[in-house]
Design a protein around this motif. Structure first.
Motif, PDB file in Angstrom:
ATOM      1  N   UNK A   1       0.823  -1.208   0.000  1.00 45.77           N
ATOM      2  CA  UNK A   1       0.000   0.000   0.000  1.00 45.77           C
ATOM      3  C   UNK A   1       0.858   1.259   0.000  1.00 45.77           C
ATOM      4  N   UNK A   2       1.978   1.235   0.721  1.00 46.36           N
ATOM      5  CA  UNK A   2       2.882   2.388   0.737  1.00 46.36           C
ATOM      6  C   UNK A   2       3.494   2.645  -0.630  1.00 46.36           C
ATOM      7  N   UNK A   3       3.747   1.594  -1.412  1.00 43.55           N
ATOM      8  CA  UNK A   3       4.276   1.774  -2.767  1.00 43.55           C
ATOM      9  C   UNK A   3       3.218   2.347  -3.699  1.00 43.55           C
ATOM     10  N   UNK A   4       1.957   1.954  -3.509  1.00 44.59           N
ATOM     11  CA  UNK A   4       0.879   2.432  -4.368  1.00 44.59           C
ATOM     12  C   UNK A   4       0.512   3.885  -4.052  1.00 44.59           C
ATOM     13  N   UNK A   5       0.505   4.250  -2.779  1.00 40.78           N
ATOM     14  CA  UNK A   5       0.136   5.604  -2.356  1.00 40.78           C
ATOM     15  C   UNK A   5       1.214   6.140  -1.409  1.00 40.78           C
ATOM     16  N   UNK A   6       2.368   6.546  -1.959  1.00 41.61           N
ATOM     17  CA  UNK A   6       3.472   7.012  -1.115  1.00 41.61           C
ATOM     18  C   UNK A   6       3.212   8.402  -0.533  1.00 41.61           C
ATOM     19  N   UNK A   7       3.848   8.685   0.578  1.00 38.75           N
ATOM     20  CA  UNK A   7       3.702   9.996   1.208  1.00 38.75           C
ATOM     21  C   UNK A   7       4.311  11.108   0.359  1.00 38.75           C
ATOM     22  N   UNK A   8       5.286  10.793  -0.446  1.00 34.83           N
ATOM     23  CA  UNK A   8       5.947  11.817  -1.275  1.00 34.83           C
ATOM     24  C   UNK A   8       5.370  11.854  -2.690  1.00 34.83           C
ATOM     25  N   UNK A   9       4.086  11.600  -2.826  1.00 35.28           N
ATOM     26  CA  UNK A   9       3.434  11.539  -4.137  1.00 35.28           C
ATOM     27  C   UNK A   9       3.009  12.882  -4.698  1.00 35.28           C
ATOM     28  N   UNK A  10       3.342  13.980  -4.033  1.00 33.61           N
ATOM     29  CA  UNK A  10       2.967  15.297  -4.529  1.00 33.61           C
ATOM     30  C   UNK A  10       1.494  15.632  -4.347  1.00 33.61           C
ATOM     31  N   UNK A  11       0.873  15.061  -3.336  1.00 28.46           N
ATOM     32  CA  UNK A  11      -0.554  15.259  -3.092  1.00 28.46           C
ATOM     33  C   UNK A  11      -0.841  16.686  -2.653  1.00 28.46           C
ATOM     34  N   UNK A  12      -1.941  17.242  -3.109  1.00 31.43           N
ATOM     35  CA  UNK A  12      -2.347  18.596  -2.699  1.00 31.43           C
ATOM     36  C   UNK A  12      -2.931  18.604  -1.294  1.00 31.43           C
ATOM     37  N   UNK A  13      -3.670  17.573  -0.950  1.00 29.56           N
ATOM     38  CA  UNK A  13      -4.315  17.505   0.378  1.00 29.56           C
ATOM     39  C   UNK A  13      -3.314  16.953   1.391  1.00 29.56           C
ATOM     40  N   UNK A  14      -2.870  17.822   2.286  1.00 30.55           N
ATOM     41  CA  UNK A  14      -1.936  17.403   3.339  1.00 30.55           C
ATOM     42  C   UNK A  14      -2.238  18.134   4.645  1.00 30.55           C
ATOM     43  N   UNK A  15      -3.522  18.414   4.876  1.00 26.80           N
ATOM     44  CA  UNK A  15      -3.936  19.202   6.045  1.00 26.80           C
ATOM     45  C   UNK A  15      -3.417  18.636   7.356  1.00 26.80           C
ATOM     46  N   UNK A  16      -3.334  17.328   7.473  1.00 24.65           N
ATOM     47  CA  UNK A  16      -2.895  16.700   8.711  1.00 24.65           C
ATOM     48  C   UNK A  16      -1.525  16.055   8.575  1.00 24.65           C
ATOM     49  N   UNK A  17      -0.780  16.412   7.552  1.00 27.39           N
ATOM     50  CA  UNK A  17       0.566  15.878   7.375  1.00 27.39           C
ATOM     51  C   UNK A  17       0.709  15.099   6.077  1.00 27.39           C
ATOM     52  N   UNK A  18       1.923  14.637   5.786  1.00 27.70           N
ATOM     53  CA  UNK A  18       2.189  13.962   4.514  1.00 27.70           C
ATOM     54  C   UNK A  18       1.516  12.602   4.380  1.00 27.70           C
ATOM     55  N   UNK A  19       1.039  12.020   5.490  1.00 29.61           N
ATOM     56  CA  UNK A  19       0.358  10.720   5.402  1.00 29.61           C
ATOM     57  C   UNK A  19      -1.152  10.867   5.209  1.00 29.61           C
ATOM     58  N   UNK A  20      -1.654  12.111   5.162  1.00 31.80           N
ATOM     59  CA  UNK A  20      -3.093  12.372   5.113  1.00 31.80           C
ATOM     60  C   UNK A  20      -3.738  11.842   3.830  1.00 31.80           C
ATOM     61  N   UNK A  21      -3.358  12.358   2.680  1.00 33.54           N
ATOM     62  CA  UNK A  21      -3.965  11.910   1.421  1.00 33.54           C
ATOM     63  C   UNK A  21      -3.643  10.455   1.105  1.00 33.54           C
ATOM     64  N   UNK A  22      -2.406   9.984   1.311  1.00 34.57           N
ATOM     65  CA  UNK A  22      -2.165   8.562   1.080  1.00 34.57           C
ATOM     66  C   UNK A  22      -3.084   7.663   1.914  1.00 34.57           C
ATOM     67  N   UNK A  23      -3.404   8.075   3.137  1.00 37.88           N
ATOM     68  CA  UNK A  23      -4.310   7.283   3.975  1.00 37.88           C
ATOM     69  C   UNK A  23      -5.697   7.201   3.356  1.00 37.88           C
ATOM     70  N   UNK A  24      -6.182   8.309   2.800  1.00 40.36           N
ATOM     71  CA  UNK A  24      -7.495   8.288   2.139  1.00 40.36           C
ATOM     72  C   UNK A  24      -7.476   7.368   0.923  1.00 40.36           C
ATOM     73  N   UNK A  25      -6.412   7.428   0.139  1.00 40.92           N
ATOM     74  CA  UNK A  25      -6.312   6.584  -1.059  1.00 40.92           C
ATOM     75  C   UNK A  25      -6.264   5.100  -0.685  1.00 40.92           C
ATOM     76  N   UNK A  26      -5.540   4.775   0.366  1.00 40.12           N
ATOM     77  CA  UNK A  26      -5.456   3.380   0.807  1.00 40.12           C
ATOM     78  C   UNK A  26      -6.823   2.876   1.283  1.00 40.12           C
ATOM     79  N   UNK A  27      -7.603   3.763   1.934  1.00 40.42           N
ATOM     80  CA  UNK A  27      -8.949   3.381   2.368  1.00 40.42           C
ATOM     81  C   UNK A  27      -9.863   3.151   1.162  1.00 40.42           C
ATOM     82  N   UNK A  28      -9.674   3.944   0.102  1.00 40.08           N
ATOM     83  CA  UNK A  28     -10.457   3.726  -1.117  1.00 40.08           C
ATOM     84  C   UNK A  28     -10.143   2.341  -1.686  1.00 40.08           C
ATOM     85  N   UNK A  29      -8.872   1.995  -1.733  1.00 41.38           N
ATOM     86  CA  UNK A  29      -8.448   0.722  -2.317  1.00 41.38           C
ATOM     87  C   UNK A  29      -8.930  -0.483  -1.521  1.00 41.38           C
ATOM     88  N   UNK A  30      -8.932  -0.386  -0.216  1.00 42.86           N
ATOM     89  CA  UNK A  30      -9.238  -1.540   0.615  1.00 42.86           C
ATOM     90  C   UNK A  30     -10.681  -1.572   1.111  1.00 42.86           C
TER      91      UNK A  30
END
Length: 138
Positions: free
Chosen positions: A67-96
């Protein structure tokens, strides 16, 4: 037809898979429903639910790594209100996914021999997560 519902609070240690099979199965068993359907629902957008192998210790770590490889923290995400793991966490929840349907047969969850129910914590810091159980049956 009977219905029962409850919620379970699950504490996480940060990014991990937390097996909840025992707690969920225990609650189902106490409902005295022989045949039915259990819905398990995660009430969060940065955590999710999985049914996965619960025999090999390496499986949860491999899933987290994938999951970290699919949605990395350094992916250039615009949404980072709660830190660099914020948007990747949402994407991982979508996938699973945030909901599971599990048949109940003979008063027990109809899981396969090596299947377990997991809460997937996608954030790096610990959280207290809430999952809702809803059982319909007779």
């Amino acid at each position: 037809m009977r219905q029962s519902a409850t919620s379970l609070a699950i504490s996480t240690t940060g990014r991990s898979l937390v097996e909840t099979t025992r707690e969920v199965a225990g609650w189902v068993h106490n409902q005295a429903v022989d045949t039915g359907l259990l819905t398990v629902f995660c009430r969060h957008t940065s955590a999710s639910l999985l049914i996965q192998e619960n025999a090999a210790r390496e499986v949860p770590g491999d899933i987290i790594d994938w999951l970290n490889r699919i949605a990395p923290e350094d992916g250039g995400w615009q949404h980072d209100d709660e830190g660099p793991d914020d948007m990747p966490a949402h994407l991982k929840a979508i996938l699973t996914g945030v909901s599971l349907s599990i048949p109940v047969m003979g008063g027990d969850l109809a899981l396969g021999t090596w299947q377990g129910i997991y809460l997937a914590e996608h954030r790096t810091r610990p959280h207290r997560r809430n999952i809702v159980l809803h059982l319909m049956g007779e």
